[in-house]
Scaffold this motif. Structure first.
Motif, short mmCIF file in Angstrom:
data_model
loop_
_atom_site.label_atom_id
_atom_site.label_comp_id
_atom_site.label_asym_id
_atom_site.label_seq_id
_atom_site.Cartn_x
_atom_site.Cartn_y
_atom_site.Cartn_z
N GLU A 63 17.40 40.29 -10.34
CA GLU A 63 16.78 40.83 -11.54
C GLU A 63 15.27 40.65 -11.44
O GLU A 63 14.78 39.52 -11.49
CB GLU A 63 17.30 40.14 -12.80
N TYR A 64 14.55 41.76 -11.31
CA TYR A 64 13.10 41.72 -11.14
C TYR A 64 12.41 40.98 -12.28
O TYR A 64 11.56 40.12 -12.07
CB TYR A 64 12.55 43.14 -11.02
N LYS A 65 12.80 41.30 -13.52
CA LYS A 65 12.14 40.69 -14.68
C LYS A 65 12.38 39.19 -14.75
O LYS A 65 11.49 38.43 -15.12
CB LYS A 65 12.61 41.37 -15.97
N LEU A 66 13.57 38.77 -14.36
CA LEU A 66 13.88 37.34 -14.39
C LEU A 66 13.11 36.61 -13.29
O LEU A 66 12.59 35.50 -13.52
CB LEU A 66 15.38 37.11 -14.22
N HIS A 67 13.02 37.23 -12.11
CA HIS A 67 12.24 36.62 -11.02
C HIS A 67 10.78 36.46 -11.45
O HIS A 67 10.15 35.43 -11.20
CB HIS A 67 12.31 37.49 -9.76
N ARG A 68 10.26 37.52 -12.05
CA ARG A 68 8.86 37.50 -12.51
C ARG A 68 8.66 36.41 -13.56
O ARG A 68 7.65 35.69 -13.52
CB ARG A 68 8.50 38.88 -13.09
N PHE A 69 9.60 36.27 -14.46
CA PHE A 69 9.51 35.23 -15.49
C PHE A 69 9.53 33.85 -14.86
O PHE A 69 8.79 32.94 -15.27
CB PHE A 69 10.66 35.38 -16.49
N ALA A 70 10.35 33.67 -13.84
CA ALA A 70 10.42 32.39 -13.14
C ALA A 70 9.09 32.05 -12.48
O ALA A 70 8.63 30.90 -12.52
CB ALA A 70 11.54 32.42 -12.11
N ARG A 71 8.45 33.07 -11.89
CA ARG A 71 7.14 32.83 -11.27
C ARG A 71 6.08 32.52 -12.33
O ARG A 71 5.18 31.71 -12.11
CB ARG A 71 6.71 34.04 -10.43
N GLN A 72 6.19 33.15 -13.47
CA GLN A 72 5.27 32.86 -14.57
C GLN A 72 5.42 31.42 -15.04
O GLN A 72 4.44 30.75 -15.31
CB GLN A 72 5.53 33.83 -15.74
N ILE A 73 6.66 30.96 -15.11
CA ILE A 73 6.90 29.56 -15.49
C ILE A 73 6.21 28.62 -14.50
O ILE A 73 5.55 27.65 -14.88
CB ILE A 73 8.41 29.25 -15.56
N GLY A 74 6.38 28.93 -13.21
CA GLY A 74 5.77 28.10 -12.17
C GLY A 74 4.26 28.06 -12.30
O GLY A 74 3.63 27.01 -12.09
N LEU A 75 3.67 29.21 -12.66
CA LEU A 75 2.22 29.29 -12.81
C LEU A 75 1.76 28.48 -14.01
O LEU A 75 0.82 27.69 -13.93
CB LEU A 75 1.80 30.75 -12.97
N VAL A 76 2.44 28.64 -15.13
CA VAL A 76 2.08 27.93 -16.36
C VAL A 76 2.29 26.43 -16.19
O VAL A 76 1.49 25.61 -16.66
CB VAL A 76 2.90 28.47 -17.56
N GLU A 77 3.36 26.07 -15.50
CA GLU A 77 3.72 24.66 -15.30
C GLU A 77 2.60 23.89 -14.59
O GLU A 77 2.34 22.72 -14.90
CB GLU A 77 5.01 24.60 -14.48
N LYS A 78 1.92 24.59 -13.66
CA LYS A 78 0.91 23.90 -12.84
C LYS A 78 -0.53 24.24 -13.24
O LYS A 78 -1.47 23.81 -12.57
CB LYS A 78 1.12 24.26 -11.37
N ILE A 79 -0.70 25.01 -14.30
CA ILE A 79 -2.03 25.54 -14.62
C ILE A 79 -3.07 24.45 -14.82
O ILE A 79 -4.21 24.58 -14.39
CB ILE A 79 -1.96 26.48 -15.84
N ASN A 80 -2.69 23.37 -15.50
CA ASN A 80 -3.66 22.29 -15.74
C ASN A 80 -4.07 21.61 -14.44
O ASN A 80 -5.25 21.29 -14.24
CB ASN A 80 -3.10 21.27 -16.72
#
Length: 235
Positions: free
Chosen positions: A117-134
């Motif tokens: 699922e493209y949208k789910l994969h994209r959401f997972a990558r977004q989580i990874g980005l937000v998780e490490k943003i600080n």
């Protein structure tokens, strides 16, 4: 950045400019050994091609010197302007853009049954980005060399794009745009067979002086940006 470092950077820029000007002068002096006016005109075609080569080469080298100077300051991302910080996020953005990348937390949930699922994969990558943003903002600035891209045809708009990426005044060369346009057009005219006849001395002189004025403007831009700390974020 202290004044001694800025002076050293200006010296690097001027040394690079000096050997380029020396080479142009050496090649131009060969005109005195050519007796035919038509041959001189044709020889000036080679000089114009060389002028363009040094224009693009000096721009590339000068901006590489600029980003190295910033990298050498050992700053962290939240200290530099958003343009340079974004340049330093190249690795992180590439990982985010990689549609094949499945973050560990995603694999932990779905294990070997990864839904396509493209949208789910994209959401997972977004989580990874937000998780490490600080953590990302507290990491060292390391601007990669490939940020400086002259695109093999350094038109005014390409130079403008480059300045924009580096957080420099994107309209800095507005007064030089006509000169740059003329130089690139002349170089391409030679490559594409439009300027077969070559150039009169007065026409070549205009092109050469235009290139030299651009060289000086680049040195002024970079040294001013360092002196005024344009690479830092404004409060």
């Amino acid at each position: 950045m202290d004044s001694s470092k800025i002076l050293d950077i200006r010296t690097q820029l001027e040394e690079d400019l000096t050997w380029r000007q020396d080479e142009i002068r050496l090649l131009r002096n060969q005109l005195s050994y050519i007796t035919s006016d038509n041959d001189k005109k044709r020889y000036r075609k080679a000089l114009v091609v060389m002028l363009y080569s040094h224009y693009e080469g000096f721009c590339y080298t000068a901006f590489q010197i600029y980003i190295k100077a910033i990298n050498d300051e050992n700053l962290i991302r939240k200290q530099v302007n958003f343009h340079l910080a974004t340049c330093s996020f190249t690795k992180e953005f590439d990982a985010y853009d990689n549609v094949e990348h499945k973050p560990d937390h995603y694999r932990a949930v779905f294990k070997n049954q990864l839904p396509e699922e493209y949208k789910l994969h994209r959401f997972a990558r977004q989580i990874g980005l937000v998780e490490k943003i600080n953590d990302f903002w507290d990491q060292s600035v390391n601007i990669p060399d490939e940020v400086v891209n002259t695109e093999s045809n350094l038109w005014p708009v390409v130079l403008k794009k480059l300045l924009y990426r580096l957080g420099l005044p994107h309209n800095y060369f507005k007064d030089h745009e006509g000169k740059i346009q003329m130089l690139v057009n002349r170089r391409n005219g030679i490559s594409h067979g439009r300027d077969k006849e070559g150039f009169e001395e007065r026409d070549y002189n205009v092109i050469e002086q235009s290139v030299y004025s651009i060289f000086e403007a680049i040195i002024k831009l970079i040294t001013s940006a360092l002196k005024e700390k344009k690479y830092l974020i404004t409060s």
